[in-house]
Design an enzyme around this catalytic site. Sequence first.
Site, PDB file in Angstrom:
ATOM      1  N   LYS A  52      14.893  90.797 -34.893  1.00 35.08           N
ATOM      2  CA  LYS A  52      14.945  89.495 -34.356  1.00 35.08           C
ATOM      3  C   LYS A  52      13.837  88.573 -34.910  1.00 35.08           C
ATOM      4  O   LYS A  52      13.686  87.466 -35.389  1.00 35.08           O
ATOM      5  CB  LYS A  52      14.997  89.353 -32.870  1.00 35.08           C
ATOM      6  CG  LYS A  52      16.363  89.837 -32.292  1.00 35.08           C
ATOM      7  CD  LYS A  52      16.395  90.297 -30.888  1.00 35.08           C
ATOM      8  CE  LYS A  52      17.697  90.879 -30.439  1.00 35.08           C
ATOM      9  NZ  LYS A  52      17.882  91.460 -29.127  1.00 35.08           N
ATOM     10  N   GLN A  96      15.005  92.021 -23.689  1.00 35.64           N
ATOM     11  CA  GLN A  96      15.696  93.234 -24.438  1.00 35.64           C
ATOM     12  C   GLN A  96      16.121  94.251 -23.321  1.00 35.64           C
ATOM     13  O   GLN A  96      15.317  94.793 -22.634  1.00 35.64           O
ATOM     14  CB  GLN A  96      14.665  93.842 -25.443  1.00 35.64           C
ATOM     15  CG  GLN A  96      15.529  94.903 -26.334  1.00 35.64           C
ATOM     16  CD  GLN A  96      16.531  94.448 -27.093  1.00 35.64           C
ATOM     17  OE1 GLN A  96      16.267  93.348 -27.827  1.00 35.64           O
ATOM     18  NE2 GLN A  96      17.764  94.963 -27.216  1.00 35.64           N
ATOM     19  N   ASP A 119      20.543  84.234 -24.459  1.00 39.46           N
ATOM     20  CA  ASP A 119      21.333  85.273 -24.666  1.00 39.46           C
ATOM     21  C   ASP A 119      22.749  85.123 -23.721  1.00 39.46           C
ATOM     22  O   ASP A 119      23.694  85.707 -23.848  1.00 39.46           O
ATOM     23  CB  ASP A 119      20.811  86.510 -23.866  1.00 39.46           C
ATOM     24  CG  ASP A 119      20.625  87.554 -24.998  1.00 39.46           C
ATOM     25  OD1 ASP A 119      21.124  87.606 -26.063  1.00 39.46           O
ATOM     26  OD2 ASP A 119      19.823  88.690 -24.788  1.00 39.46           O
TER      27      ASP A 119
END
Length: 293
Positions: A52, A96, A119
Amino acid sequence: MRLLDGVVVKKEILADIKQECKSLLKQYGVAPGLAVILVGDNPASQAYVGMKQKACESIGMLSFEHRLAASIAEEELVACIKQLNQDDRVHGILLQLPLPDHLNSDKMLQLIDPKKDVDGFHPENVGRLLVGLPTFKSCTPYGVLKLMEYYHIDPTGKHVVIIGRSNIVGKPLAAMLMQKGDNANATVTVCHSRSQNLAGIASQADILIAAIGKPYFVTPNMVKEGAIVIDVGINRIDDPGSDKGYKLVGDVDYDAILSKVNAITPVPGGVGPLTIAMLMSNTLQSFKNVMKA
Ligand code: NAD
């Protein structure tokens, strides 16, 4: 048989985003920023976070990394999220997953400002998705939609069977595909671990999507002749012959079903690359929302 190559699509999406970041930087003097929080040292998570960060750098986005010890107290993680919510340089926050067992991921995800929830996991954004309001679409299902769009696979009126009902893939993907509108309008069936006659249902699918996390689960008896098969699964299996000692395979028995399908995604190189591309796309969108660009 058509191979649905996700790497090609990812490159195209990232090139467009890079271009847009460049002109927005010229216009506003600032670049979009993505903050990633990694708790602990799970090797797969570390690899994803590294990818990322690299993607951000390659397209001119700012990347803020917060690596926290696995033993961190809940209050410290809460403080980190709240600080990022307030930071104007940060347009997207990604926590994460998975988190260590002593931390409640649902609770932590709900602390992220929905306006920075790139997200698309915050319940507010999930709700907006379900009722068809503008929102951040979660990245992997959004990537599946983009892949289909790129290869002119129109789900309108088609029977799409999704195997897997997770909050990350199966549920949001079903919500996206059943909406009214372009790249949607599908008849969606969701199967899961308690489904009866799964093979019978899957074999009726015009478009079969597997998101289970079980290597080689989808076998030829589950696939209709001429179906389009999208494999979201990424599973590590032992491969003593390789340098790493393992290889990545999907949820689909690729070689066994190849002769039956009209189109299929490889693993790796199918849906996977799109997830990061859509994360960048959502971060750019968040920046544009703030700038009213
Ligand atoms: P998960 O474990 O949260 O959910 C798995 C789902 O599969 C569950 O809903 C469960 O009901 C269903 N399932 C499990 N066993 C089953 C069975 N025998 N029959 C029918 N259904 C069954 O997993 P997830 O997070 O949704 O991930 C699924 C897969 O997708 C994993 O391999 C994961 O690595 C991969 N994944 C890939 C990406 C990507 O970027 N391509 C992103 C997220 C997840």
